[in-house]
Scaffold this active site. Structure first.
Site, PDB file in Angstrom:
ATOM      1  N   GLU A  17      48.366  73.772 -19.192  1.00  0.00           N
ATOM      2  CA  GLU A  17      47.486  73.314 -20.273  1.00  0.00           C
ATOM      3  C   GLU A  17      47.746  74.129 -21.528  1.00  0.00           C
ATOM      4  OE1 GLU A  17      43.516  71.736 -19.604  1.00  0.00           O
ATOM      5  OE2 GLU A  17      42.760  73.454 -20.733  1.00  0.00           O
ATOM      6  N   ALA A  51      37.794  73.795 -27.562  1.00  0.00           N
ATOM      7  CA  ALA A  51      36.482  74.010 -26.940  1.00  0.00           C
ATOM      8  C   ALA A  51      35.361  74.003 -27.977  1.00  0.00           C
ATOM      9  CB  ALA A  51      36.483  75.346 -26.187  1.00  0.00           C
ATOM     10  N   HIS A  76      43.870  65.026 -24.179  1.00  0.00           N
ATOM     11  CA  HIS A  76      42.425  64.977 -23.966  1.00  0.00           C
ATOM     12  C   HIS A  76      41.778  64.109 -25.053  1.00  0.00           C
ATOM     13  CE1 HIS A  76      42.028  68.933 -21.463  1.00  0.00           C
ATOM     14  NE2 HIS A  76      43.175  68.324 -21.224  1.00  0.00           N
ATOM     15  N   ASP A 108      32.250  69.004 -25.215  1.00  0.00           N
ATOM     16  CA  ASP A 108      31.200  69.987 -25.493  1.00  0.00           C
ATOM     17  C   ASP A 108      30.357  69.537 -26.677  1.00  0.00           C
ATOM     18  OD1 ASP A 108      32.256  71.628 -23.502  1.00  0.00           O
ATOM     19  OD2 ASP A 108      33.589  72.651 -24.920  1.00  0.00           O
ATOM     20  N   TYR A 146      33.811  69.658 -11.472  1.00  0.00           N
ATOM     21  CA  TYR A 146      33.290  71.026 -11.497  1.00  0.00           C
ATOM     22  C   TYR A 146      32.936  71.496 -10.087  1.00  0.00           C
ATOM     23  CZ  TYR A 146      32.972  69.998 -16.451  1.00  0.00           C
ATOM     24  OH  TYR A 146      33.283  69.646 -17.739  1.00  0.00           O
ATOM     25  N   HIS A 150      28.450  71.029 -12.736  1.00  0.00           N
ATOM     26  CA  HIS A 150      28.410  71.046 -14.205  1.00  0.00           C
ATOM     27  C   HIS A 150      27.165  71.808 -14.657  1.00  0.00           C
ATOM     28  CE1 HIS A 150      28.134  69.693 -18.358  1.00  0.00           C
ATOM     29  NE2 HIS A 150      29.379  69.268 -18.259  1.00  0.00           N
ATOM     30  N   LYS A 166      32.438  58.071 -12.966  1.00  0.00           N
ATOM     31  CA  LYS A 166      33.766  58.121 -13.587  1.00  0.00           C
ATOM     32  C   LYS A 166      34.829  57.553 -12.648  1.00  0.00           C
ATOM     33  CE  LYS A 166      33.570  62.584 -14.774  1.00  0.00           C
ATOM     34  NZ  LYS A 166      33.917  63.884 -15.403  1.00  0.00           N
ATOM     35  N   GLN A 213      38.538  88.775 -20.405  1.00  0.00           N
ATOM     36  CA  GLN A 213      38.491  87.353 -20.082  1.00  0.00           C
ATOM     37  C   GLN A 213      37.352  87.019 -19.130  1.00  0.00           C
ATOM     38  OE1 GLN A 213      42.905  87.067 -19.076  1.00  0.00           O
ATOM     39  NE2 GLN A 213      42.455  84.966 -19.688  1.00  0.00           N
ATOM     40  N   LYS A 273      50.110  80.948 -23.450  1.00  0.00           N
ATOM     41  CA  LYS A 273      50.931  82.138 -23.204  1.00  0.00           C
ATOM     42  C   LYS A 273      52.049  81.788 -22.227  1.00  0.00           C
ATOM     43  CE  LYS A 273      47.082  85.359 -23.936  1.00  0.00           C
ATOM     44  NZ  LYS A 273      46.212  86.390 -23.313  1.00  0.00           N
TER      45      LYS A 273
END
Length: 294
Positions: A17, A51, A76, A108, A146, A150, A166, A213, A273
Site C-alpha cells: 500500500e 487518512a 481507493h 474517515d 476490521y 470497526h 458490502k 508508531q 518506505k
C-alpha cells in the site's frame, strides 16, 4: 489485470500500500517510492485517498503510474465528500487511466469541513452503496474489514452485519485493517465463515519499525498490541537499528504464520518506505513461492 483474476491464478498473494503526498511538492517522491516498490513485483499495489477524510485527490494519478510500471493498481474511493454524480466522474477518469480495481470505503469523517459542506449524502453514506455503483461500472471491487471490530460499531456482531451488506452488494475480496495478533484474525475469519462470508480476505500487516508508531496505530485502529511487541518497543526505543530489525522480524513472523495457516493474501502497509518492503520480501520470498506451489 483484475485482482479477481490474480486470485484465480495464484494461491498466495502479496500486495503493498502507498499513500498520496500531503503536499503536491512531494508528488515525485511518492512516485519514486511507488517505482521502487513496483520493482519488487508485488501482485498489486493499493493507493489510498489519505487518512482523516482529507482532500488528497491524486491517487488516480499515482495508480496510473503504477500501471505504467507494470503493477496492477487498486485505487481507493470513498463515500466521504462524494455524490453518485462525482463518483461517476471519477469512474470515467479511472477507466481512462486503465484502472480496473477499486477499494470501496465509506471513509474517515473529515476534520476540515468548510461551512456548508456535507461529508455524506443520503444516496452515498455507506460503502455498500458505493460498491453497487462500482460493480455496475464493471470494476473489480474490494472492501475493508476490521478483525477487532470497526470503532464505530456497537459490537462485533453489528460490525459483521454491516460487512455482509458490502459482501452482498458484490465485493470480490476484503482487506483487513492492521492487526498484530494473528489469533485475532483467525477468530474473525471463523465468524465471517459462520455468517456465510466467503470472499477472499487479505491480511493487513503493518511493520512497526519505530516505537512512536505504536501510539499512532492504537489511535488509528484501536488495535490490540501483544506484550511481545510492547516489550521490544520499550527495550529498543532508543536503539533505532535494533528497533528496525525487531519490527521487520515481528512482521515476518506474522506473515509466515498466516501463510502456513492458509491465508491467501498478505497486504503490507509500507508507509511509502520501499526499504521496509525490501527487507520483508527478502525474508519471505521462498515462503510465498512455496505457498504458491503446495
Amino acid at each position: 489485470m483484475t485482482i479477481k483474476e490474480i486470485l484465480d491464478n495464484k494461491k498466495t498473494i502479496v500486495s503493498f500500500e502507498i499513500f498520496p503526498p500531503k503536499q503536491q511538492v512531494n508528488f515525485d517522491n511518492v512516485v519514486n517510492a511507488a517505482k521502487e516498490l513496483s520493482a519488487l513485483k508485488p501482485d498489486f499495489m493499493s493507493v489510498t485517498c489519505g487518512a482523516g477524510g482529507g482532500k488528497r485527490t491524486n491517487n488516480v494519478e499515482i495508480a496510473q503510474k503504477l500501471i505504467s510500471f507494470g503493477t496492477p493498481a487498486l485505487a481507493h474511493l470513498t463515500c466521504v465528500r462524494n455524490t453518485p454524480e462525482s463518483v461517476r466522474e471519477t469512474v470515467r477518469d479511472m477507466k481512462g487511466c486503465g484502472i480496473e480495481n477499486v477499494l470501496a470505503l465509506r471513509g474517515d469523517m473529515p476534520r476540515d469541513l468548510e461551512e456548508g459542506e456535507t461529508a455524506l449524502v443520503p444516496e452515498l453514506c455507506h460503502a455498500n452503496q458505493l460498491v453497487t455503483i462500482l460493480k455496475e461500472e464493471g470494476f473489480c471491487v474490494g472492501g475493508a474489514c476490521y478483525p477487532e471490530g470497526h470503532p464505530e460499531s456497537a459490537n462485533r456482531d453489528e460490525d459483521v452485519d454491516n460487512l455482509k451488506y458490502k459482501v452482498d452488494a458484490g465485493v470480490d475480496f476484503l482487506t483487513t485493517q492492521m492487526f498484530f495478533d494473528n489469533n485475532m484474525l483467525y477468530s474473525y475469519l471463523y465468524r465471517l465463515q459462520s455468517r456465510g462470508i466467503r470472499v477472499p480476505v487479505f491480511a493487513g500487516i503493518m511493520p512497526i519499525t519505530n516505537s512512536n508508531q505504536v501510539a499512532r496505530m492504537v489511535k488509528l485502529s484501536s488495535a490490540y498490541i501483544p506484550s511481545k511487541l510492547l516489550s521490544f518497543c520499550d527495550k529498543f526505543e532508543h536503539y533505532p537499528e535494533a528497533m528496525w530489525q525487531a519490527g521487520i522480524d515481528y512482521a515476518t513472523d506474522q506473515i509466515i504464520d498466516l501463510v502456513s495457516n492458509g491465508v491467501r493474501g498478505i497486504h503490507i502497509y509500507t508507509m511509502n518506505k520501499p526499504e521496509v518492503a525490501i527487507a520483508i520480501m527478502k525474508n519471505i520470498d521462498k515462503i510465498i513461492e512455496a505457498g504458491n506451489s503446495i
